[in-house]
Structure formats: C-alpha cells, structure tokens
Enzyme design. Structure first.
Site, PDB file in Angstrom:
ATOM      1  N   HIS A  38      -9.600   0.969   4.863  1.00 14.09           N
ATOM      2  CA  HIS A  38      -8.313   1.226   5.515  1.00 14.09           C
ATOM      3  C   HIS A  38      -8.500   2.224   6.657  1.00 14.09           C
ATOM      4  CE1 HIS A  38      -4.206   2.464   6.240  1.00 14.09           C
ATOM      5  NE2 HIS A  38      -3.840   1.328   5.669  1.00 14.09           N
ATOM      6  N   GLU A  91      -5.290  -4.903  10.426  1.00 15.45           N
ATOM      7  CA  GLU A  91      -4.271  -3.871  10.618  1.00 15.45           C
ATOM      8  C   GLU A  91      -4.573  -3.098  11.900  1.00 15.45           C
ATOM      9  OE1 GLU A  91      -2.272  -2.654   6.736  1.00 15.45           O
ATOM     10  OE2 GLU A  91      -4.185  -1.596   6.739  1.00 15.45           O
ATOM     11  N   SER A 106       3.585  -1.942  10.276  1.00 22.20           N
ATOM     12  CA  SER A 106       5.039  -1.939  10.489  1.00 22.20           C
ATOM     13  C   SER A 106       5.710  -3.268  10.112  1.00 22.20           C
ATOM     14  CB  SER A 106       5.375  -1.549  11.932  1.00 22.20           C
ATOM     15  OG  SER A 106       4.923  -0.234  12.202  1.00 22.20           O
ATOM     16  N   GLY A 108       2.494   2.533  10.728  1.00 23.26           N
ATOM     17  CA  GLY A 108       3.409   3.658  10.602  1.00 23.26           C
ATOM     18  C   GLY A 108       4.075   4.048  11.910  1.00 23.26           C
ATOM     19  N   ASN A 148       0.866  -1.178   0.000  1.00 19.84           N
ATOM     20  CA  ASN A 148       0.000   0.000   0.000  1.00 19.84           C
ATOM     21  C   ASN A 148       0.904   1.230   0.000  1.00 19.84           C
ATOM     22  OD1 ASN A 148      -1.815   2.031   0.412  1.00 19.84           O
ATOM     23  ND2 ASN A 148      -2.466   1.373   2.450  1.00 19.84           N
ATOM     24  N   LYS A 187       0.036   4.294  -0.370  1.00 22.69           N
ATOM     25  CA  LYS A 187      -0.609   5.493   0.180  1.00 22.69           C
ATOM     26  C   LYS A 187      -0.350   6.681  -0.759  1.00 22.69           C
ATOM     27  CE  LYS A 187      -0.247   3.233   4.613  1.00 22.69           C
ATOM     28  NZ  LYS A 187      -0.076   3.270   6.049  1.00 22.69           N
ATOM     29  N   GLU A 189      -6.843   4.653   7.661  1.00 24.37           N
ATOM     30  CA  GLU A 189      -6.620   6.073   7.327  1.00 24.37           C
ATOM     31  C   GLU A 189      -7.849   6.651   6.640  1.00 24.37           C
ATOM     32  OE1 GLU A 189      -2.888   5.485   5.337  1.00 24.37           O
ATOM     33  OE2 GLU A 189      -1.998   4.950   7.271  1.00 24.37           O
ATOM     34  N   GLY A 205       5.095   1.553   4.667  1.00 22.47           N
ATOM     35  CA  GLY A 205       6.408   2.199   4.530  1.00 22.47           C
ATOM     36  C   GLY A 205       7.481   1.325   3.895  1.00 22.47           C
TER      37      GLY A 205
HETATM   38  P1  13P Z   1       3.071   0.576   7.634  1.00 25.44           P
HETATM   39  O1  13P Z   1       3.619  -0.697   7.054  1.00 25.44           O
HETATM   40  O2  13P Z   1       3.777   1.807   7.153  1.00 25.44           O
HETATM   41  O3  13P Z   1       2.936   0.487   9.124  1.00 25.44           O
HETATM   42  O4  13P Z   1       1.574   0.725   7.059  1.00 25.44           O
HETATM   43  C1  13P Z   1       0.708  -0.360   7.136  1.00 25.44           C
HETATM   44  C2  13P Z   1      -0.505  -0.069   6.341  1.00 25.44           C
HETATM   45  O5  13P Z   1      -1.288   0.809   6.673  1.00 25.44           O
HETATM   46  C3  13P Z   1      -0.741  -0.859   5.125  1.00 25.44           C
HETATM   47  O6  13P Z   1      -2.015  -0.657   4.631  1.00 25.44           O
END
Ligand code: 13P
Length: 248
Positions: A99, A168, A211, A174, A12, A14, A101, A233
């Site tokens: 998601h 998640e 993460s 993150g 992802n 983002k 976010e 990330g």
């Molecule tokens: P990170 O791997 O940056 O923690 O993000 C996870 C995520 O939100 C994947 O959709």
C-alpha cells in the site's frame, strides 16, 4: 481465481475502528448487506480488530477478513510486528501488500513488498498487491514505468496467478480526487499487460482504489478492466460501504 471473484469489494480501514467499533460496524453491515451470489466482500481492519470482526461476522462466510500488513520475516525479534503465519492463525484469509502509505511512511520498497508477498503465500494468505504512481510521476509521464517496476519486482519472484492486484494512484487516495474511468481503464490495462508478461493469468482481478464512494462506484465498475474496488474513507460507515457493495 474466477468470475466468482467479481465484482470484488474491499474495505481498507487503515488506523480506524478498534474492536468495539468493529463489532458494531459488522452488526449493522450484516443487516444492510445480505449475502450475494457472486462477488467478494473483504475487510481489512486494524490487526487488533480481526478477532472482533470474526466473532461479529459468525455465520456470514461471505464477509471475509484480512490484515493490512505483515513483517517480511517468518518470526524473530521485531518488536511490534506480526508475521504472516500469525495473521493466518488469527483467521486472516487476505492481506494487503505494498500500500502506498506503507511505501511512503514505512519504507516498504519493492524488495520488502516482494518478501512480504512471499511470506504471505507461504502462510496460505492471499495478497492484494497495491501499486500506483504519485502525481509527480504521472505528470512526468512515468505511469507505465512505475507500474511495470512495482509489479515486475514481485512477479519475478512469485506466481502471478496467486495474487489480486489493486491500482491506487497516490494522488487519488484520501484526496477526494478520483481517477476518471478512462484513467482507471488505461492504468488497469498496463497492470494487466504486466501480469500477462509474467505468466499470463488473464482472470486475476484488478481493483481500483482512490476516493471511491457511493456516488462514483457505478461509473468506476463500468470502466473496462476494473474488476472491483479498494475503499478507504467511504468504507468506515456501514451505510456508505453497503451502498458501494450493492453496485455492479
Ligand atoms: P480512500 O478511499 O480514502 O481514498 O483510500 C483509498 C485507499 O488507500 C484504499 O487502500
């Protein structure tokens, strides 16, 4: 959905990697990651980078692509939005839905997520339904209830077998803080129980996200019930994501 889907690696991106950066990423990733006999590798670039992804991935059908979000309506006066049908026309085979976010920043509640999943299925795009609890919910002993609510809302409306699922935990996204393999196994067990309560499709993959990185991929994939990962990330660099996709 079958064993062929496992392990399932998803990236992802983002709001990172525009079309030029996407082309460069794919060029490098193709060199690092030869096709594998089993498992899946799926990328979620920004919608504007989907075309560049497809061009750069030509000849590599194992590198699949999807969108991070669609509007809940099939069409209409919704400035700035794209529909599930458009995503399908642009070559998206997959889409994220729910998601955290989107839930936090854009108010995607259970009703909206359900509507988006329905539009995606109608358009022939396969949704990955993302669920997970906040730290506060976890500390208040509400993990079970939150996952049951988020999954139940969607599966009351659509066929459980059509979806892939991603657990998640919001506190692990993150933050560099990863769920322990035991925490992941426990939450995946709850997700599995809810899937089975809504039609009992035992093979639907459940991904872990939060993460994930090369240093923890092996132990996470080894956790009971973890069929793959959804990576933020650590998926932005070809080397790091290729190292993750080499696991399992
Ligand atoms: P990170 O791997 O940056 O923690 O993000 C996870 C995520 O939100 C994947 O959709």
């Amino acid at each position: 959905m079958s064993e062929i889907d496992k392990p399932f690696f998803a990236a992802n991106w983002k709001m990172h990697l525009g079309p030029a950066e996407t082309s460069e990423f794919v060029r490098r990733f193709r060199e690092l990651h030869p096709p594998r006999e089993r498992g899946r590798v799926v990328f979620f670039p920004p919608t504007l980078s989907v075309a560049a992804f497809r061009t750069a991935a030509e000849g590599r059908p194992d590198l699949e692509v999807g969108v991070q979000d669609v509007h809940q309506d099939a069409a209409g006066a919704h400035t700035g939005s794209v529909s599930a049908v458009m995503a399908a026309q642009a070559g998206a085979v997959w889409a994220l839905a729910g998601h955290s976010e989107r839930r936090r920043e854009f108010g995607d509640g259970d009703g909206l997520v359900t509507a988006k999943v329905s539009r995606l299925l109608e358009a022939g795009v396969r949704p990955i339904l993302c669920v997970g609890e906040t730290l506060e919910e976890r500390e208040n002993g509400r993990l079970d209830e939150v996952l049951a609510r988020q999954i139940g809302a969607v599966l009351d409306a659509v066929d459980a077998a059509e979806l892939v699922y991603a657990y998640e935990p919001v506190w692990a996204i993150g933050t560099g803080r990863t769920a322990s393999p035991d925490d992941a196994a426990n939450a995946h067990g709850i997700v599995r129980r809810e899937i089975e309560a809504h039609g009992g499709f035992a093979a639907a993959p459940i991904l872990y996200g939060g993460s994930v990185k090369p240093a923890n991929i092996e132990e996470l994939l080894a956790a009971p019930g973890v069929d793959g990962v959804l990576v933020g990330g650590a998926s932005l660099e070809p080397d790091s994501f290729a190292a993750i996709c080499a696991a399992g």
